[in-house]
Design a protein around this motif. Sequence first.
Motif, short mmCIF file in Angstrom:
data_model
loop_
_atom_site.label_atom_id
_atom_site.label_comp_id
_atom_site.label_asym_id
_atom_site.label_seq_id
_atom_site.Cartn_x
_atom_site.Cartn_y
_atom_site.Cartn_z
N HIS A 71 0.83 -1.20 0.00
CA HIS A 71 0.00 0.00 0.00
C HIS A 71 0.87 1.25 0.00
CE1 HIS A 71 -2.54 -3.18 1.75
NE2 HIS A 71 -3.56 -2.53 1.21
N GLU A 72 0.33 2.33 -0.54
CA GLU A 72 1.02 3.62 -0.54
C GLU A 72 0.53 4.42 0.67
OE1 GLU A 72 1.07 5.78 -4.27
OE2 GLU A 72 0.54 3.94 -5.34
N TRP A 73 1.23 4.27 1.78
CA TRP A 73 0.81 4.92 3.03
C TRP A 73 1.90 5.86 3.53
CZ3 TRP A 73 -1.43 0.24 6.29
CH2 TRP A 73 -2.62 -0.20 5.68
N GLU A 74 1.46 7.04 3.96
CA GLU A 74 2.35 8.01 4.60
C GLU A 74 1.96 8.17 6.06
OE1 GLU A 74 3.69 11.70 2.38
OE2 GLU A 74 1.81 11.26 1.35
N PHE A 75 2.95 8.46 6.90
CA PHE A 75 2.71 8.74 8.31
C PHE A 75 3.31 10.10 8.62
CE2 PHE A 75 2.99 4.14 7.78
CZ PHE A 75 1.81 3.71 8.38
N LEU A 76 2.45 11.05 9.00
CA LEU A 76 2.89 12.43 9.18
C LEU A 76 2.51 12.95 10.56
CD1 LEU A 76 1.71 13.90 5.74
CD2 LEU A 76 3.99 13.04 6.33
N CYS A 77 3.44 13.64 11.19
CA CYS A 77 3.16 14.30 12.46
C CYS A 77 2.77 15.74 12.16
CB CYS A 77 4.38 14.25 13.38
SG CYS A 77 4.07 14.98 15.01
#
Length: 309
Positions: free
Chosen positions: A168-174
């Motif tokens: 999957h194309e997943w980003e994790f951003l704060c």
Amino acid sequence: MSEKIFVPPLKIQGIKTKLVPLIRENVILDKETIWYEPFMGSGVVGFNVEPERAVFADVNPHIINFYNRIKDGSITSGRVRAFLEAEGKKLENGDADYYYEVRDRFNQHHEPLDFLFLNRACFNGMMRFNKDYNFNVPYGHKPQRFAKAYITKIVNQVAHIEELLKNHEWEFLCQSFEDTISSATHSDFIYCDPPYIGRHVDYYDSWDEELEVALHSALVRSQSNFMLSTWHHNDYRSNEYIEQVWHDCQIITREHFYHVGAKEKNRNPVVEALLTNYVITGTQNQLRLENEQLSLFGTSDTLPEKTAN
């Protein structure tokens, strides 16, 4: 997508595990939709919906750092096993003293594996920080917490995340919910699980009426389909903000039981609400599937009608 509910490696109070089937039935997604989750928390909803593309965001940097470290390969299921086996033995020997040693170490260096250890060894699996953003949950008083079977369970959860990230194309951003929502377009889907106003709002940052109103405004401006989880009522009172702030939304409810109180008598059921800006049928995914099947035979694919804002 598996029908079995996947429980993520990081625990958090208010986790939506038992509500995932209801949420999953009512979201609107296709392969082009980007899933935006401004309040990632445990990630249990997005991880089980499994959108092709997603932006998971949270103001808690430790959650985001943990998943980014899995994504870049610096945390692996094998490394988690070795770490928890070693730290578990130290906890068994040192009991509370060692727990608080790790807590002090984490609050100084913010190592994500220490965060995982604390999350699983603290009282009742809570996630809470003080005004200085230091983790302050007390010890759970289980020196043999990290038994072999328990470690294997956590390792398998991390391994599942590793597999999901491969496909999957997943980003994790704060970042803030405002920044996250502002990136969404009319073709995207936003799922929000903010701190429950009037209930538990101190897991990392505070939450108040001003932020609740700002969240509603940001979602309306986005023109995206959105779903929001909140509490509807319990035996003692109702959530007045549903009428005051979210009165323009569709609503479905479901009773849910939280295990947050220190004593069992203080752990009461609450009726959860799912609020959306589109018509809820209870079978949105089935409708989407039927429309896609019809489109193969020349029938146009249409979204369920949205309510006026």
